[in-house]
Design an enzyme around this catalytic site. Sequence first.
Site, short mmCIF file in Angstrom:
data_model
loop_
_atom_site.label_atom_id
_atom_site.label_comp_id
_atom_site.label_asym_id
_atom_site.label_seq_id
_atom_site.Cartn_x
_atom_site.Cartn_y
_atom_site.Cartn_z
CG HIS A 132 -10.66 4.41 16.83
ND1 HIS A 132 -11.97 4.67 16.53
CD2 HIS A 132 -9.91 5.01 15.88
CE1 HIS A 132 -12.02 5.40 15.43
NE2 HIS A 132 -10.78 5.62 15.02
CD GLU B 229 -14.42 3.06 18.56
OE1 GLU B 229 -14.13 4.21 18.23
OE2 GLU B 229 -14.80 2.20 17.75
CG ASN C 219 3.65 23.15 13.68
OD1 ASN C 219 2.96 23.72 14.53
ND2 ASN C 219 4.96 23.14 13.70
#
Lengths: 104, 731
Positions: free
Chosen positions: B48, B70, B439
């Site tokens: 990729h 891919e 996060n």
Amino acid sequence: MNLDSALALDGELTAPYANAQRERLLNWVEQAAPRGGQHLQLDLAAIAEMDTAGAQLLLALAKELRGRGAELAIVNPSHAVAGVLATYRLHAALRLAQTQGAQA
Amino acid sequence: MNDEFDQARGTFFAESREMLQQMEEALLVLEQDPADIDTLHALFRAAHTIKGSAGLFGYERIVAFTHRVESVLERARSGQIAVDGPLLSVLLPCTDYIGGLLSAAGEQGAEDRLSSKLDRDAASLIERLMPYLAETAAQAAAAPPLPKAVHTSGAWHLSLRLSQEVLRNGLDPLGFIRYLDTLGEVVFLTAVDDALPSLAQMDPEACYLGFEIRIDTAAGREKILSVFEFMREDCTLRLVPPDAQVRDYVQLIEELPEAKERLGEILVTSGALTAEELGSTLSQQGERRLGEALMAEHGVSQQVVNAALVKQTESRANRSEESRFVRVQADKLDRLINLVGELVIAGAGANLLANRAGDPQLVESTDNISTLVEEIRNSALQLRMVQIGETFARFRRVVRDVSDGLGKKIDLEIRGADTELDKSVVEKIADPLMHLVRNAVDHGIETPEKRVAAGKAATGKLTLSACHDSGSVLIEVRDDGRGLDRERILQKAVERGLVPPNSNLSDQEIYNLIFMPGFSTAEEVTDLSGRGVGMDVVKRNIDALRGSVQVSTVAGKGTTLTIRLPLTLAIIDGFLVGIGNASYVVPLDMVEECIELHAEMDAAHDVINLRGTPLPFLRLRDTFEIEAAQPERESVVVVRAGASRAGLVVDRLMGEFQTVIKPLGKLFRRVQGIGGSTILGNGEVALILDVSALLERTAAARRDTNPSRRNAALTQAPSALQSPGVPTTAQ
């Protein structure tokens, strides 16, 4: 058209004779040593038989001369030659002069 | 093309080669353990990455081919096809082929010269990949409809390639072609003599020809095939039916051995396709070259490939590629840097002796050597420098996948990808960064609905940036999400007993609480608005790199985490100070200035007045409990780490010193304020101060002993965060 060199082939332009005919063509090219802009003429009036191997030889010759900048013209194709060239549609590639072909 | 672009291109080649290496290794690992899903992911990621970067540089051939690889890997990853020996043995030559494409792309014009060979190789590999690709009906339907080749109606297209043996086997193609006339009208025929060698080199009894034929006939496929029945062993025949799509011709071009341009021209001349059809189809496939070439009416003969020339070009491309990048084993490099470290120490020793001997010529020559050693040190460290972009690039996929999973829309912007830092630092920062990025995606950026409701664009923005700043590297993870919730953090901290209730904390101190161990545990993840997942772990990892992390946030606008890292872990420029008999090293790039300590600086309260600004300071004599007579004159070394500033009071200033960092023994790991040790020229050991930790200590000391003075003394007051070195979202 200025003619710089000419050769007349006879015999057969077929697989069994292909190597011998190739030698003659190579000798001719060597002697004529064509340069850019020159015109070489191959007379095929005396060719009795021709097949794919022969057509291939003519293509190789045309390619060789084109590579050196010179031009090949095939004149007076015999009936056998004309037939093969017509089937393979090589008139343009081998600069077959139609009028002279008609005389043969 | 400018230098920057060339440099980026160089990086692309180096990285892609590295990716290829990884792919190859991954394939080999999978061969041993086909169930290793992590390796399969890594393999996919590598392909990729190659595709993505190749796309950036417009290497469409690489993009097109790698895309197929891919796709196969994607199917393997999602369990649609099994990872087995045959698949792996198809994929391995694919990596080799991508390597070949890279080499060709690396040299000007090589790709065009080699195009026919590359296409031939690609075709044979793709043929082998085909069984694994198996486009689903849905995918096929999703593909843009290809224009129908209007000129083909009623005529079959025959591509005949003869074996070299056909004439020797006593067959003459002439007869077969003549026989075609009996089926219908041969509307077009041309001999393809591209493979024909020169007159001198050809074997006149071998056949090198092929034919492209169009025949207008009512006969079906079987009937046409039967014409060549006798020659079946000695030829390859491809048939394209009258109702064919342009796509079929494109496939034909891809399958045939001759150059694409040449075949395209023949097809256009024969009336099978128009130049526009061919051009548009090929550009849809990302292969604009052919279409453009045709439109520009390129000559054919130039395309004849001389095999010897190809070979030569290939090896030249490889050579030039190799000469620009040398791959060296990491441990060899480590050994070199260790030796340079020893050289630095030995050089310092020689310098000391020369100074002691007082021979001016000797001093001068040792000074010269020192200068050279410093250059060697810098060059050696430069060898270990890598760009952070590769690490950043990994997050693209993380952001995409995580945000997809959460139904969020997030743009990842990467800045300063070419910022270089030590390879070992890059490796160690990847995990903490991953944490911060996740996060931000998980908790920082809101769902599109909430964002729109808050008057923001539906698509969130996450920025990863890196830059150099006074001898260290700043890495920023910035989101435009909801920001930290001050009240919730304080509440949580009080609940957890991290701070006493009703404690008087500044906003910044509250935000910094998220880095406290025990502040957050996994079950609170979704509960807590903002962040807090294992931030203490992140901080610990960054501390271990002698770095620091800071958070700044604006409610509703976003959060920025700023990581400051040293450029290298091995050798630093140090500033040597002495207290009593002991020597300490302060990293030079943290030293702002040195001043003499005067009584009028209000030294009694451990805060001095530095040209009108209050500057907290630490007496290292007290900090390290050194019992030695206090000298008459003391000096203050003003140090800065990020936005914090403080003074360190020492007995002596001993000047700059190239410092080879030696790790501390286990026993001393927990000692606060010490980051490592080094050996001085005279063989004595000096401790390297951990300035960040010391600065925190000054802040803590102010808070504990004299809360009323906090505003003057706090080194991490919010206003300090606005210093130019540390951009924040509030700016």
